[in-house]
Motif scaffolding. Sequence first.
Motif, PDB file in Angstrom:
ATOM      1  N   ILE A  19       1.648   4.148  -3.453  1.00 38.85           N
ATOM      2  CA  ILE A  19       1.675   5.611  -3.438  1.00 38.85           C
ATOM      3  C   ILE A  19       2.992   6.114  -4.008  1.00 38.85           C
ATOM      4  N   SER A  36      -5.158  -0.951  -1.597  1.00 35.14           N
ATOM      5  CA  SER A  36      -5.978   0.253  -1.624  1.00 35.14           C
ATOM      6  C   SER A  36      -6.475   0.542  -3.035  1.00 35.14           C
ATOM      7  N   ASN A  68       0.814  -1.215   0.000  1.00 34.34           N
ATOM      8  CA  ASN A  68       0.000   0.000   0.000  1.00 34.34           C
ATOM      9  C   ASN A  68       0.854   1.274   0.000  1.00 34.34           C
ATOM     10  N   ASN A  72      -6.658   7.776   3.484  1.00 33.72           N
ATOM     11  CA  ASN A  72      -7.423   6.551   3.252  1.00 33.72           C
ATOM     12  C   ASN A  72      -6.805   5.367   3.999  1.00 33.72           C
ATOM     13  N   TYR A 108      -3.200  14.309  -3.988  1.00 34.15           N
ATOM     14  CA  TYR A 108      -3.307  12.857  -4.165  1.00 34.15           C
ATOM     15  C   TYR A 108      -2.651  12.108  -3.010  1.00 34.15           C
ATOM     16  N   VAL A 149      -8.509   2.962  -3.754  1.00 32.82           N
ATOM     17  CA  VAL A 149      -8.477   4.417  -3.895  1.00 32.82           C
ATOM     18  C   VAL A 149      -7.124   4.859  -4.451  1.00 32.82           C
ATOM     19  N   THR A 150      -6.048   4.340  -3.871  1.00 32.57           N
ATOM     20  CA  THR A 150      -4.699   4.697  -4.329  1.00 32.57           C
ATOM     21  C   THR A 150      -4.508   4.337  -5.789  1.00 32.57           C
ATOM     22  N   TYR A 151      -4.938   3.122  -6.170  1.00 25.66           N
ATOM     23  CA  TYR A 151      -4.691   2.640  -7.530  1.00 25.66           C
ATOM     24  C   TYR A 151      -5.533   3.374  -8.558  1.00 25.66           C
ATOM     25  N   CYS A 175      -4.509   9.640  -0.283  1.00 21.47           N
ATOM     26  CA  CYS A 175      -4.115   8.229  -0.170  1.00 21.47           C
ATOM     27  C   CYS A 175      -3.675   7.881   1.246  1.00 21.47           C
ATOM     28  N   GLY A 222      -4.539   7.151  -8.706  1.00 20.87           N
ATOM     29  CA  GLY A 222      -3.203   7.225  -9.277  1.00 20.87           C
ATOM     30  C   GLY A 222      -3.178   6.905 -10.754  1.00 20.87           C
TER      31      GLY A 222
END
Length: 238
Positions: free
Chosen positions: A81, A130, A77, A118, A111, A132-134, A115, A137
Amino acid sequence: MQDFRFLVFLLEGIAAICCLYFYQKNPADKAVGFFSYFLLLTFFVESIGLFPAAIYWNEELHFLKQTFLYRTYWLYNPYLIISFVVYILFFKWNISNNKTRKFIDKALLLYVIICIANLIFSDVFLQSNSVVTYLLGSFFLLGVIFYYYFEILLSSKILNIKREISFYISFSALLYFLTTTPIFIYFKYFNDKSPEFVELSSLVMIAMNIFMYGSYSIAFLWLSNMNKPTSKNIKNAF
């Protein structure tokens, strides 16, 4: 399947070595030097990421299934990032428009904050990759890459595009993230209840990793003796 995963691991190491070789031949290209250290980090992270497979396939190590070594979400994770930050910065350094670069800097900061928040305020950090991160991003990176292409089309770089290592990196990364992002959209189905989805997704991820790191390696080796040092400087990119 395990053999292909080990092949990906080897290609990641080879890509890092080839990138360092390219940087040695083109020491003025600081952005590539920065990218080479990221590839080394990727190889290191993937080395640790092999622990769950080693534990699973070796009965004498099964006692480690209850430890953090068997579930490496805590590792991947933060790495996700870092990965998107590195890719976005790399292409930002290959964009000449100052206003666009400043916008990318502000958006990148936002961003990273989203992240990290989150990971802190949800249970995803130790439980799952994650999404959200992927997803954020990927869309952010694709937007930066498309703008990079837009600038190329409007500049003289288009006449010498075959000598631009950033173009080959962008092409491989673009195909990789366009292909893998839908998998993360449906990541909630990545469990024992959906074995067909798990198998197909794993094959796609492995194939795209082989393609991306194999392409990096070929491009770095091919261009290492072709390119002349450039005047790119990371300090001028901020």
